[in-house]
Design a protein around this motif. Structure first.
Motif, short mmCIF file in Angstrom:
data_model
loop_
_atom_site.label_atom_id
_atom_site.label_comp_id
_atom_site.label_asym_id
_atom_site.label_seq_id
_atom_site.Cartn_x
_atom_site.Cartn_y
_atom_site.Cartn_z
N PHE A 275 -5.74 -8.65 -13.25
CA PHE A 275 -6.92 -9.48 -12.99
C PHE A 275 -6.62 -10.98 -13.03
O PHE A 275 -7.35 -11.78 -12.44
N PHE A 276 -5.58 -11.36 -13.77
CA PHE A 276 -5.34 -12.78 -14.02
C PHE A 276 -4.04 -13.23 -13.38
O PHE A 276 -3.04 -12.50 -13.37
N SER A 277 -4.05 -14.43 -12.85
CA SER A 277 -2.83 -14.99 -12.27
C SER A 277 -1.83 -15.36 -13.36
O SER A 277 -0.63 -15.38 -13.12
N ASP A 278 -2.34 -15.64 -14.55
CA ASP A 278 -1.48 -15.94 -15.69
C ASP A 278 -0.83 -14.64 -16.16
O ASP A 278 -1.51 -13.73 -16.63
N PHE B 107 0.84 -1.20 0.00
CA PHE B 107 0.00 0.00 0.00
C PHE B 107 0.87 1.25 0.00
O PHE B 107 1.85 1.34 0.73
N ARG B 108 0.46 2.23 -0.84
CA ARG B 108 1.18 3.51 -0.88
C ARG B 108 0.17 4.64 -1.02
O ARG B 108 -0.78 4.54 -1.80
N PHE B 109 0.43 5.68 -0.24
CA PHE B 109 -0.45 6.85 -0.24
C PHE B 109 0.42 8.09 -0.26
O PHE B 109 1.48 8.15 0.39
N LEU C 160 -5.58 -5.38 -3.97
CA LEU C 160 -6.84 -5.88 -3.42
C LEU C 160 -6.90 -7.39 -3.60
O LEU C 160 -6.51 -7.91 -4.67
N PHE C 161 -7.37 -8.09 -2.58
CA PHE C 161 -7.53 -9.55 -2.65
C PHE C 161 -6.22 -10.24 -3.02
O PHE C 161 -6.20 -11.23 -3.74
N SER C 162 -5.11 -9.63 -2.56
CA SER C 162 -3.75 -10.18 -2.77
C SER C 162 -3.37 -10.29 -4.24
O SER C 162 -2.38 -10.93 -4.57
#
Length: 702
Positions: free
Chosen positions: A362-365, A254-256, A308-310
């Motif tokens: 979006f994809f693990s591939d 995380f970066r802000f 998000l969601f690792s």
């Protein structure tokens, strides 16, 4: 023209032949990380786009204080300064600043007339800049409206390897031959303090003052009282104050950060006309009617990025920006040196609230990636315009757009990648707009990289073109609320070769070609004469078509402490202007440009010697003159800068000395004149001649 083409072809052939010599390793050591047009930061080699990087080292070698000081040296880019307004704008491939988008950390920068485009380069301070990235060609999918000829992304410093990082500098510079401690020349002071609290928190604050005392060039200045029209300045005095502040937090993925920038600029106009009068109180006196221009800009950017969601990578920004200009008219009494009848009015303003965000990974591939994004922009503009009867009128207008875009990066193989994208823009003022693109990259053996891209985009009419009428006695220049966005199509292809030899010699060679087509270009055109007064009337209309092709070559040689860059570009531009009364010639007109730079680092002396050269070839365009178009030609010019930079006392002190515009260019001949809205002069002002600078910097790193 044939001789130039033969020379350019030979230049390309030689560079490819040289780069094809057998190397001992195929390892590409280009490790610069870029962010412009990327899903997330990555190396230049992995980027499907060609990204040019201006390093912090180049900025320091040039002792550059603002963006105009830097861009003069780069191929295909032309900086156009104006001594009468104090503004400096940029053109790329012959297209002016309306088509080139300037960003700060991926956020378009506001000015009093637009968002991201038509930006005054002299108002962009470089005090906390890490590096600058430039991408040529249509970037409409990633950055929306007005990214037609390219984008320039200023990446600021957001961390430090030191607990305390303190930099203070003083710079003195001549303006031509003019200099004194307080009232002539250019005087710059800067201070930046950064503190790393721990591995999570970082803050920095900075301030910079640029005091340009104007350029007399034979004029007699503010207090001259003779009525011979030599009062005032050839280049207007300008005083700028920039402030910056940053706070950032980083933990795990995380970066802000929150970034604030402030600009305060004062430009003084001293009328060359001196007038005389008499009153019982003052007796015989002389005066001039002068002006001051006050510009203020506030920039707030709140950014958060992380996962998000690792898996999903997100990046969201919320920004609020405002830039406004006020004009103060006053009477200056020359004998008593006092002012009277001061009246200040808000002249122009642009306030923008925007948000942009992306989600990717979006994809693990890892062979396929998808990025979804949005951009919401609310522009509220203000302008004081002159209406019929010499009445001033305040115009307030709000323009909004709601954009959604998607892009994918497909690794078809380890060598071949594809990046298609599309953007939809819902517009409050215009018909909905679309942009699309596809970029390709193929990695051959031995460090050879092939890239190609296609893109279409759009430029929306600006506030002045839509609303800013200038209608008063003897003048009729009308805006047009019925203008439609311009549309563009562009193609680019490039071949790059990187070679490393066992001796340590590194070669980087690239040839590239591009083509661009712009339809429905907006221009001010003659629409007829007033039936009663005979006054010529002009109005902004979509009447122009523009085509451009460009071939360029860039080469870099590195060995030990020596870095040499050489580039060349041949540009052809065709414009068809049809104002329903006369039609211009649409023949291609050509311009040939060269640039070169050399930097040598003498490590044992902690000294860097640098030189930068730019040749701007002859440029031409057709201008309307009465019932015909005439060919206007701007003569070629040369620009040369040089500097020497030395570190002292364990790198705590740094001295930079050098010269700008060593060839002493002031103006160039411009043939072809025309009347009406397109009046030109015989000379085009480029600079105020050779200047010398000395910069002393103190660096405390703990």
């Amino acid at each position: 023209m044939k001789i130039k083409f033969i020379f350019f072809t030979a230049f390309l052939f030689c560079q490819i032949s040289f780069a094809q010599k057998k190397d001992t390793t195929a390892v590409n050591k280009l490790s610069e990380v870029v962010v412009t047009g990327q899903f997330e930061p990555q190396s230049i080699k992995k980027s499907v786009f060609n990204v040019r990087v201006i390093s912090n080292k180049d900025i320091q070698n040039l002792a550059a204080n603002n963006l105009a000081d830097v861009l003069n040296q780069y191929l295909n880019i032309t900086v156009r300064p104006s001594g009468t307004s104090g503004r400096s704008t940029v053109s790329l491939f012959g297209l002016d600043a309306q088509y080139f988008k300037i960003l700060v950390d991926n956020i378009p920068l506001v000015n009093e007339a637009g968002l991201g485009n038509n930006t005054d380069l002299s108002q962009i301070n470089l005090n906390d800049v890490d590096h600058i990235e430039i991408v040529e060609g249509s970037m409409g999918v990633a950055y929306g409206a007005n990214a037609v000829s390219g984008v320039l992304n200023i990446i600021t410093k957001k961390s430090s390897k030191y607990k305390w990082d303190i930099n203070a500098a003083v710079q003195e510079e001549t303006v031509g031959k003019e200099f004194s401690a307080f009232d002539k020349g250019r005087h710059i002071q800067s201070l930046r303090v950064a503190h790393t609290f721990n591995k999570n928190w970082f803050v920095s604050v900075g301030a910079n003052r640029n005091d340009f005392q104007g350029f007399l060039n034979g004029r007699k200045g503010k207090d001259y009282s003779e009525a011979d029209f030599t009062r005032g300045y050839s280049w207007l005095p300008k005083d700028q104050l920039n402030g910056t502040a940053l706070i950032s937090y980083q933990k795990d993925n995380f970066r802000f950060f929150y970034k604030f920038e402030y600009l305060d600029e004062n430009v003084d106009f001293y009328n060359s006309t001196v007038q005389s009068n008499f009153s019982p109180t003052l007796g015989s006196y002389r005066y001039a009617d002068d002006k001051r221009y006050f510009t203020n800009r506030y920039f707030h950017n709140l950014n958060a990025s992380g996962t998000l969601f690792s898996q999903l990578y997100y990046n969201v920004s919320l920004t609020h920006q405002k830039q406004q200009r006020e004009v103060e008219d006053f009477r200056y009494y020359l004998f008593t040196k006092t002012e009277d009848t001061n009246v200040k009015v808000k002249d122009q303003s642009m306030e923008v609230l925007s948000s942009t965000g992306t989600v990717s990974n979006f994809f693990s591939d890892k062979k396929v990636d998808l990025q979804l994004g949005y951009e919401f922009v609310n522009n509220r503009g203000l302008s004081i315009v002159e209406a019929q009867g010499n009445n001033l009128k305040t115009v307030y207008k709000t323009i909004e757009n709601y954009d959604f875009f998607a892009s994918s990066e497909i690794m078809a193989s380890e060598r071949f990648s594809i990046k298609p994208g599309i953007r939809f823009s819902a517009q409050s003022k215009f018909k909905d707009q679309y942009a699309s693109s596809i970029a390709l990259r193929y990695l051959f053996d031995k460090g050879l990289e092939l890239r190609g891209s296609y893109g279409n985009g759009y430029r929306t009419p600006n506030f002045e073109e839509l609303y800013a009428n200038q209608i008063f006695d003897g003048h009729f220049f009308a805006a047009n609320e019925n203008l439609i966005p311009e549309t563009s199509t562009s193609y680019e292809v490039s071949l790059k070769k990187f070679t490393t030899f066992s001796s340590g010699l590194q070669l980087s060679n690239m040839i590239s070609g591009s083509y661009m087509d712009v339809n429905d270009r907006i221009d001010m055109v003659f629409i007829g004469k007033n039936d009663n007064t005979g006054t010529p009337e002009y109005q902004y209309k979509n009447i122009n078509k523009y085509k451009m092709w460009n071939f360029s070559a860039t080469n870099q040689i590195r060995i030990d402490g020596l870095t040499v860059n050489v580039g060349a570009a041949l540009i052809g531009v065709s414009q068809l202007i049809d104002n329903q009364q006369i039609v211009s010639d649409d023949s291609f007109l050509y311009s040939f440009n060269l640039n070169a730079s050399a930097s040598y680092n003498i490590s044992k002396w902690k000294t860097i010697i640098s030189g930068y050269y730019k040749y701007n070839g002859r440029s031409q365009q057709f201008l309307a003159s009465g019932s015909e178009f005439i060919l206007s030609t701007i003569a070629p010019s040369n620009w040369l800068d040089a500097s020497i930079r030395k570190n002292l006392f364990k790198d705590k002190f740094e001295i930079t000395a050098g010269a700008r515009n060593i060839l002493n260019i002031t103006d160039v001949n411009r043939t072809g004149t025309s009347g009406g809205a397109h009046s030109t002069s015989s000379n085009l002002m480029l600079a105020y001649g050779r200047s010398y600078f000395l910069k002393l910097a103190y660096n405390l790193n703990l």
